[in-house]
Scaffold this motif. Structure first.
Motif, PDB file in Angstrom:
ATOM      1  N   MET A 222      -5.870  17.550   3.335  1.00 51.49           N
ATOM      2  CA  MET A 222      -4.798  16.811   3.960  1.00 51.49           C
ATOM      3  C   MET A 222      -3.549  17.678   4.053  1.00 51.49           C
ATOM      4  SD  MET A 222      -3.096  13.082   3.048  1.00 51.49           S
ATOM      5  CE  MET A 222      -4.536  12.498   2.262  1.00 51.49           C
ATOM      6  N   GLU A 223      -3.345  18.546   3.077  1.00 57.02           N
ATOM      7  CA  GLU A 223      -2.163  19.413   3.082  1.00 57.02           C
ATOM      8  C   GLU A 223      -2.069  20.243   4.362  1.00 57.02           C
ATOM      9  OE1 GLU A 223      -0.376  23.280   0.726  1.00 57.02           O
ATOM     10  OE2 GLU A 223      -2.101  22.248  -0.104  1.00 57.02           O
TER      11      GLU A 223
ATOM     12  N   GLY B  85      -2.673   8.466   8.269  1.00 57.78           N
ATOM     13  CA  GLY B  85      -1.965   7.259   7.833  1.00 57.78           C
ATOM     14  C   GLY B  85      -2.684   5.982   8.183  1.00 57.78           C
ATOM     15  N   GLY B  86      -3.449   5.996   9.251  1.00 57.87           N
ATOM     16  CA  GLY B  86      -4.185   4.812   9.669  1.00 57.87           C
ATOM     17  C   GLY B  86      -5.530   4.658   9.011  1.00 57.87           C
ATOM     18  N   ASN B  87      -5.910   5.609   8.190  1.00 55.72           N
ATOM     19  CA  ASN B  87      -7.219   5.606   7.541  1.00 55.72           C
ATOM     20  C   ASN B  87      -7.036   5.426   6.038  1.00 55.72           C
ATOM     21  OD1 ASN B  87      -9.762   6.093   6.570  1.00 55.72           O
ATOM     22  ND2 ASN B  87     -10.010   8.078   7.529  1.00 55.72           N
TER      23      ASN B  87
ATOM     24  N   GLY C  42      -0.775   8.187   0.999  1.00 51.91           N
ATOM     25  CA  GLY C  42      -1.338   9.528   0.849  1.00 51.91           C
ATOM     26  C   GLY C  42      -0.563  10.558   1.648  1.00 51.91           C
ATOM     27  N   VAL C  43      -0.151  10.173   2.848  1.00 52.26           N
ATOM     28  CA  VAL C  43       0.658  11.070   3.683  1.00 52.26           C
ATOM     29  C   VAL C  43       1.974  11.367   2.985  1.00 52.26           C
ATOM     30  CG1 VAL C  43       1.935  11.253   5.852  1.00 52.26           C
ATOM     31  CG2 VAL C  43      -0.386  10.361   5.864  1.00 52.26           C
ATOM     32  N   ARG C  44       2.619  10.330   2.476  1.00 51.12           N
ATOM     33  CA  ARG C  44       3.915  10.519   1.806  1.00 51.12           C
ATOM     34  C   ARG C  44       3.789  11.390   0.556  1.00 51.12           C
ATOM     35  NH1 ARG C  44       5.576   4.565   3.136  1.00 51.12           N
ATOM     36  NH2 ARG C  44       6.950   4.957   4.906  1.00 51.12           N
ATOM     37  N   LEU C  45       2.744  11.190  -0.212  1.00 50.14           N
ATOM     38  CA  LEU C  45       2.541  12.010  -1.407  1.00 50.14           C
ATOM     39  C   LEU C  45       2.296  13.472  -1.045  1.00 50.14           C
ATOM     40  CD1 LEU C  45       0.374   9.711  -3.686  1.00 50.14           C
ATOM     41  CD2 LEU C  45       2.630  10.626  -4.194  1.00 50.14           C
ATOM     42  N   THR C  46       1.502  13.698  -0.030  1.00 42.96           N
ATOM     43  CA  THR C  46       1.222  15.061   0.410  1.00 42.96           C
ATOM     44  C   THR C  46       2.500  15.765   0.824  1.00 42.96           C
ATOM     45  OG1 THR C  46      -1.004  14.471   1.125  1.00 42.96           O
ATOM     46  CG2 THR C  46      -0.049  16.468   2.089  1.00 42.96           C
ATOM     47  N   VAL C  47       3.315  15.089   1.599  1.00 35.60           N
ATOM     48  CA  VAL C  47       4.576  15.679   2.051  1.00 35.60           C
ATOM     49  C   VAL C  47       5.501  15.943   0.856  1.00 35.60           C
ATOM     50  CG1 VAL C  47       6.662  15.244   3.418  1.00 35.60           C
ATOM     51  CG2 VAL C  47       4.421  14.727   4.363  1.00 35.60           C
ATOM     52  N   ALA C  48       5.590  14.990  -0.049  1.00 31.84           N
ATOM     53  CA  ALA C  48       6.469  15.146  -1.208  1.00 31.84           C
ATOM     54  C   ALA C  48       6.102  16.360  -2.056  1.00 31.84           C
ATOM     55  CB  ALA C  48       6.431  13.877  -2.059  1.00 31.84           C
TER      56      ALA C  48
ATOM     57  N   GLU D 138      10.704  14.236   9.489  1.00 29.61           N
ATOM     58  CA  GLU D 138       9.862  14.241  10.693  1.00 29.61           C
ATOM     59  C   GLU D 138       8.637  13.356  10.494  1.00 29.61           C
ATOM     60  OE1 GLU D 138       7.876  17.462  13.773  1.00 29.61           O
ATOM     61  OE2 GLU D 138       8.612  18.175  11.845  1.00 29.61           O
ATOM     62  N   VAL D 139       8.008  13.468   9.339  1.00 27.06           N
ATOM     63  CA  VAL D 139       6.820  12.670   9.045  1.00 27.06           C
ATOM     64  C   VAL D 139       7.175  11.182   8.998  1.00 27.06           C
ATOM     65  CG1 VAL D 139       5.109  12.149   7.262  1.00 27.06           C
ATOM     66  CG2 VAL D 139       5.533  14.520   7.922  1.00 27.06           C
ATOM     67  N   GLU D 140       8.297  10.848   8.383  1.00 28.86           N
ATOM     68  CA  GLU D 140       8.715   9.443   8.327  1.00 28.86           C
ATOM     69  C   GLU D 140       8.912   8.870   9.727  1.00 28.86           C
ATOM     70  OE1 GLU D 140       8.930   7.073   5.952  1.00 28.86           O
ATOM     71  OE2 GLU D 140       8.033   8.538   4.611  1.00 28.86           O
ATOM     72  N   SER D 141       9.406   9.685  10.650  1.00 28.71           N
ATOM     73  CA  SER D 141       9.584   9.189  12.014  1.00 28.71           C
ATOM     74  C   SER D 141       8.236   8.850  12.644  1.00 28.71           C
ATOM     75  CB  SER D 141      10.351  10.200  12.870  1.00 28.71           C
ATOM     76  OG  SER D 141       9.569  11.336  13.157  1.00 28.71           O
ATOM     77  N   TYR D 142       7.201   9.604  12.314  1.00 32.96           N
ATOM     78  CA  TYR D 142       5.864   9.290  12.820  1.00 32.96           C
ATOM     79  C   TYR D 142       5.258   8.091  12.088  1.00 32.96           C
ATOM     80  CZ  TYR D 142       6.005  13.677  15.382  1.00 32.96           C
ATOM     81  OH  TYR D 142       6.354  14.686  16.248  1.00 32.96           O
ATOM     82  N   LEU D 143       5.611   7.900  10.826  1.00 33.83           N
ATOM     83  CA  LEU D 143       5.100   6.754  10.064  1.00 33.83           C
ATOM     84  C   LEU D 143       5.721   5.435  10.527  1.00 33.83           C
ATOM     85  CD1 LEU D 143       4.865   8.203   6.457  1.00 33.83           C
ATOM     86  CD2 LEU D 143       2.983   7.679   7.995  1.00 33.83           C
ATOM     87  N   GLU D 144       6.854   5.499  11.220  1.00 32.40           N
ATOM     88  CA  GLU D 144       7.471   4.292  11.782  1.00 32.40           C
ATOM     89  C   GLU D 144       6.479   3.540  12.675  1.00 32.40           C
ATOM     90  OE1 GLU D 144      10.562   2.762  11.472  1.00 32.40           O
ATOM     91  OE2 GLU D 144      10.769   4.086   9.745  1.00 32.40           O
ATOM     92  N   TYR D 145       5.556   4.279  13.249  1.00 26.81           N
ATOM     93  CA  TYR D 145       4.509   3.716  14.110  1.00 26.81           C
ATOM     94  C   TYR D 145       3.768   2.579  13.422  1.00 26.81           C
ATOM     95  CZ  TYR D 145      -0.037   3.616  16.500  1.00 26.81           C
ATOM     96  OH  TYR D 145      -1.176   3.221  17.144  1.00 26.81           O
ATOM     97  N   PHE D 146       3.552   2.707  12.117  1.00 26.27           N
ATOM     98  CA  PHE D 146       2.765   1.719  11.375  1.00 26.27           C
ATOM     99  C   PHE D 146       3.557   0.470  11.018  1.00 26.27           C
ATOM    100  CE2 PHE D 146       0.542   5.729  10.555  1.00 26.27           C
ATOM    101  CZ  PHE D 146      -0.698   5.377  11.047  1.00 26.27           C
TER     102      PHE D 146
END
Length: 56
Positions: free
Chosen positions: A1-2, A21-23, A31-37, A46-54
């Motif tokens: 995932m990294e 994020g959808g899986n 999992g996405v947030r932990l990987t980024v952190a 940038e990732v949070e802006s894409y997570l807004e989708y959910f």
């Protein structure tokens, strides 16, 4: 995932974030947030802006 998140940019990053994020079995939003952190915190905004989708 990294590598799927930290090595991507622009629209490729958006596609990866939405795919992972959808899986729930693949990590989901948390999992996405932990990987980024841990691996690429500089991409968190940038990732949070894409997570807004959910949130829709």
């Amino acid at each position: 995932m990294e590598t799927e998140i930290c090595d991507e940019t622009g629209t490729s990053l958006g596609v990866s974030v939405r795919s992972i994020g959808g899986n729930a079995t693949g990590g989901g939003v948390d999992g996405v947030r932990l990987t980024v952190a841990y691996f690429c915190p500089e991409k968190s905004q940038e990732v949070e802006s894409y997570l807004e989708y959910f949130k829709k």
